[in-house]
Motif scaffolding. Structure first.
Motif, mmCIF file in Angstrom:
data_model
loop_
_atom_site.group_PDB
_atom_site.id
_atom_site.type_symbol
_atom_site.label_atom_id
_atom_site.label_comp_id
_atom_site.label_asym_id
_atom_site.label_seq_id
_atom_site.Cartn_x
_atom_site.Cartn_y
_atom_site.Cartn_z
ATOM 1 N N VAL A 67 -65.399 -29.946 14.490
ATOM 2 C CA VAL A 67 -66.043 -30.836 13.586
ATOM 3 C C VAL A 67 -67.269 -31.555 14.409
ATOM 4 C CG1 VAL A 67 -64.108 -30.759 12.415
ATOM 5 C CG2 VAL A 67 -64.246 -32.508 14.372
ATOM 6 N N TRP A 68 -67.902 -32.096 13.614
ATOM 7 C CA TRP A 68 -69.087 -32.997 14.077
ATOM 8 C C TRP A 68 -68.291 -34.445 14.408
ATOM 9 C CZ3 TRP A 68 -73.138 -31.020 15.907
ATOM 10 C CH2 TRP A 68 -74.002 -29.790 15.250
ATOM 11 N N LYS A 69 -68.643 -35.254 15.187
ATOM 12 C CA LYS A 69 -67.977 -36.472 15.679
ATOM 13 C C LYS A 69 -68.512 -37.538 14.650
ATOM 14 C CE LYS A 69 -66.786 -35.040 20.417
ATOM 15 N NZ LYS A 69 -66.834 -35.684 21.799
ATOM 16 N N ALA A 70 -68.043 -37.403 13.568
ATOM 17 C CA ALA A 70 -68.383 -38.417 12.566
ATOM 18 C C ALA A 70 -67.391 -38.553 11.673
ATOM 19 C CB ALA A 70 -69.647 -37.872 11.661
ATOM 20 N N SER A 71 -66.914 -39.769 11.323
ATOM 21 C CA SER A 71 -65.883 -40.187 10.567
ATOM 22 C C SER A 71 -66.002 -40.233 8.932
ATOM 23 C CB SER A 71 -65.350 -41.612 10.831
ATOM 24 O OG SER A 71 -66.049 -42.668 10.348
ATOM 25 N N CYS A 72 -65.230 -40.516 8.152
ATOM 26 C CA CYS A 72 -65.328 -40.553 6.835
ATOM 27 C C CYS A 72 -65.586 -41.962 6.349
ATOM 28 C CB CYS A 72 -64.167 -39.960 6.017
ATOM 29 S SG CYS A 72 -62.514 -40.794 6.245
ATOM 30 N N LEU A 73 -66.272 -42.334 5.411
ATOM 31 C CA LEU A 73 -66.577 -43.835 5.007
ATOM 32 C C LEU A 73 -65.291 -44.554 4.517
ATOM 33 C CD1 LEU A 73 -69.398 -42.376 4.956
ATOM 34 C CD2 LEU A 73 -69.945 -43.886 3.089
ATOM 35 N N GLN A 74 -65.159 -45.594 5.022
ATOM 36 C CA GLN A 74 -64.173 -46.623 4.561
ATOM 37 C C GLN A 74 -64.442 -47.477 3.999
ATOM 38 O OE1 GLN A 74 -61.769 -46.443 8.960
ATOM 39 N NE2 GLN A 74 -60.451 -47.189 7.357
ATOM 40 N N PHE A 75 -64.064 -47.930 2.673
ATOM 41 C CA PHE A 75 -64.742 -48.688 1.846
ATOM 42 C C PHE A 75 -63.837 -50.092 1.851
ATOM 43 C CE2 PHE A 75 -66.221 -44.808 0.079
ATOM 44 C CZ PHE A 75 -67.582 -45.089 -0.427
ATOM 45 N N LYS A 76 -64.628 -51.316 1.768
ATOM 46 C CA LYS A 76 -64.218 -52.647 1.813
ATOM 47 C C LYS A 76 -64.328 -52.983 0.241
ATOM 48 C CE LYS A 76 -64.057 -57.109 3.967
ATOM 49 N NZ LYS A 76 -64.960 -57.758 4.962
ATOM 50 N N ARG A 182 -61.257 -40.610 12.360
ATOM 51 C CA ARG A 182 -60.862 -40.962 11.073
ATOM 52 C C ARG A 182 -61.539 -39.934 10.027
ATOM 53 N NH1 ARG A 182 -61.691 -47.294 12.144
ATOM 54 N NH2 ARG A 182 -60.548 -47.434 14.183
ATOM 55 N N ARG A 183 -61.307 -38.750 10.035
ATOM 56 C CA ARG A 183 -61.984 -38.025 9.346
ATOM 57 C C ARG A 183 -60.924 -36.441 9.172
ATOM 58 N NH1 ARG A 183 -66.327 -35.078 10.380
ATOM 59 N NH2 ARG A 183 -65.378 -33.113 9.749
ATOM 60 N N PHE A 184 -61.364 -35.317 8.467
ATOM 61 C CA PHE A 184 -60.516 -34.037 8.550
ATOM 62 C C PHE A 184 -60.786 -33.524 9.893
ATOM 63 C CE2 PHE A 184 -61.840 -33.573 3.724
ATOM 64 C CZ PHE A 184 -61.052 -34.517 3.330
ATOM 65 N N MET A 185 -59.605 -33.089 10.248
ATOM 66 C CA MET A 185 -59.530 -32.611 11.651
ATOM 67 C C MET A 185 -58.852 -31.233 11.695
ATOM 68 S SD MET A 185 -60.584 -35.073 13.866
ATOM 69 C CE MET A 185 -59.757 -35.265 15.490
ATOM 70 N N PRO A 186 -59.317 -30.292 12.639
ATOM 71 C CA PRO A 186 -58.547 -29.034 13.106
ATOM 72 C C PRO A 186 -56.875 -29.537 13.358
ATOM 73 C CG PRO A 186 -60.651 -29.103 14.174
ATOM 74 C CD PRO A 186 -60.357 -30.405 13.589
ATOM 75 N N ASN A 187 -56.272 -28.686 13.203
ATOM 76 C CA ASN A 187 -54.777 -28.949 13.644
ATOM 77 C C ASN A 187 -54.469 -29.111 14.906
ATOM 78 O OD1 ASN A 187 -53.435 -29.154 11.053
ATOM 79 N ND2 ASN A 187 -53.309 -26.829 10.634
ATOM 80 N N HIS A 188 -55.372 -28.461 15.694
ATOM 81 C CA HIS A 188 -55.064 -28.282 17.125
ATOM 82 C C HIS A 188 -55.579 -29.703 17.836
ATOM 83 C CE1 HIS A 188 -59.199 -27.119 17.510
ATOM 84 N NE2 HIS A 188 -59.234 -27.553 18.531
ATOM 85 N N MET A 189 -56.389 -30.211 17.183
ATOM 86 C CA MET A 189 -57.083 -31.395 17.934
ATOM 87 C C MET A 189 -56.173 -32.990 17.592
ATOM 88 S SD MET A 189 -61.002 -32.350 17.333
ATOM 89 C CE MET A 189 -61.342 -30.534 17.325
ATOM 90 N N GLU A 190 -56.226 -33.555 18.686
ATOM 91 C CA GLU A 190 -55.510 -34.917 18.647
ATOM 92 C C GLU A 190 -56.227 -35.889 17.905
ATOM 93 O OE1 GLU A 190 -53.875 -38.191 21.757
ATOM 94 O OE2 GLU A 190 -54.677 -36.398 22.586
ATOM 95 N N GLY A 191 -55.562 -36.444 17.010
ATOM 96 C CA GLY A 191 -56.371 -37.451 16.041
ATOM 97 C C GLY A 191 -56.273 -39.016 16.907
ATOM 98 N N GLU A 192 -56.683 -39.945 16.125
ATOM 99 C CA GLU A 192 -56.766 -41.272 16.621
ATOM 100 C C GLU A 192 -55.494 -41.700 16.699
ATOM 101 O OE1 GLU A 192 -59.376 -45.374 15.867
ATOM 102 O OE2 GLU A 192 -59.089 -44.037 14.367
#
Length: 223
Positions: A67-76, A182-192
């Motif tokens: 993935v590109w290192k870019a999160s999804c948008l979080q709305f306030k 904070r995005r869609f991630m591959p299963n093998h990759m460690e999340g935040e």
């Protein structure tokens, strides 16, 4: 490339789908595609596959998942959620009469599909909400991202109807080095750390609206 935070200020109601969040790399890909189209490209979305001048990417695994290192948008949110109906009527009789009268480019009578395509009729219930801001994080080039995002006019669905209109945006450095996860991630990759993920079938890169290319992935649970 450095850790960045991008904050969008919105001046109209936003139509948001929580199951399919908007990714920053998706917005940037749309900007690159639009620019490529203006330069006469025959495959603008293929040109937008390369965002290396904007964003850093992860390493892929044996399956080629990255993935590109870019999160999804979080709305306030700035208000409660409202609902509205979206209606488009399909009128086959009027369409056929126009064909018979040669009003549609002189074409002979043809079939009309009311279930798909641009003549499709629908009655939908959509939610919308006032948002104070939308924020995303990434590892990227601030100058290139600032330039690309100048093309963004609205965020979310139904921008043609005035929803999600962008007022301004700010690109600044961030101390959160891993917030891009904070995005869609591959299963093998460690999340935040501190973020829960669930299993789903999703695309990992733009165009996210495309139905093909979906794989098993993990999706962040963001409140």
């Amino acid at each position: 490339m450095q850790a960045l935070k991008v904050t969008f200020k919105l001046r109209s109601l936003v139509v948001q789908e929580n199951d399919y969040p908007i990714h920053l790399d998706g917005l940037l890909a749309a900007c690159v595609s639009e620019e490529a189209q203006e330069f006469g490209s025959n495959a603008p979305w293929q040109d937008a596959d390369d965002l290396s001048h904007l964003l850093e990417r992860t390493d892929d695994d044996d399956t080629g998942a990255w993935v590109w290192k870019a999160s999804c948008l979080q709305f306030k949110p700035a208000s409660e959620r409202f609902f509205t109906t979206l209606v488009r009527r399909s009128e086959p009789e009027a369409f056929m009469q126009a064909m018979d009268s040669k009003l549609l480019n002189g074409r002979p009578r043809n079939s009309l599909s009311a279930k798909s395509g641009h003549n499709r009729g629908y009655f939908l219930l959509h939610s919308y909400q006032w948002m104070e801001s939308a924020t995303a994080w990434c590892i990227g080039d601030p100058v290139e991202i600032q330039s690309a995002l100048q093309r963004v006019r609205y965020i979310g669905k139904h921008g043609r109807n005035g929803f999600g209109m962008l007022e301004s945006f700010l690109v600044e450095t961030s101390q959160e080095q891993h917030a891009w996860k904070r995005r869609f991630m591959p299963n093998h990759m460690e999340g935040e750390n501190g973020i829960s993920y669930i299993q789903a079938t999703r695309r990992l890169r733009a165009p996210y609206w495309k139905k093909t290319g979906k794989i098993a992935a993990k999706v962040p649970v963001l409140v």
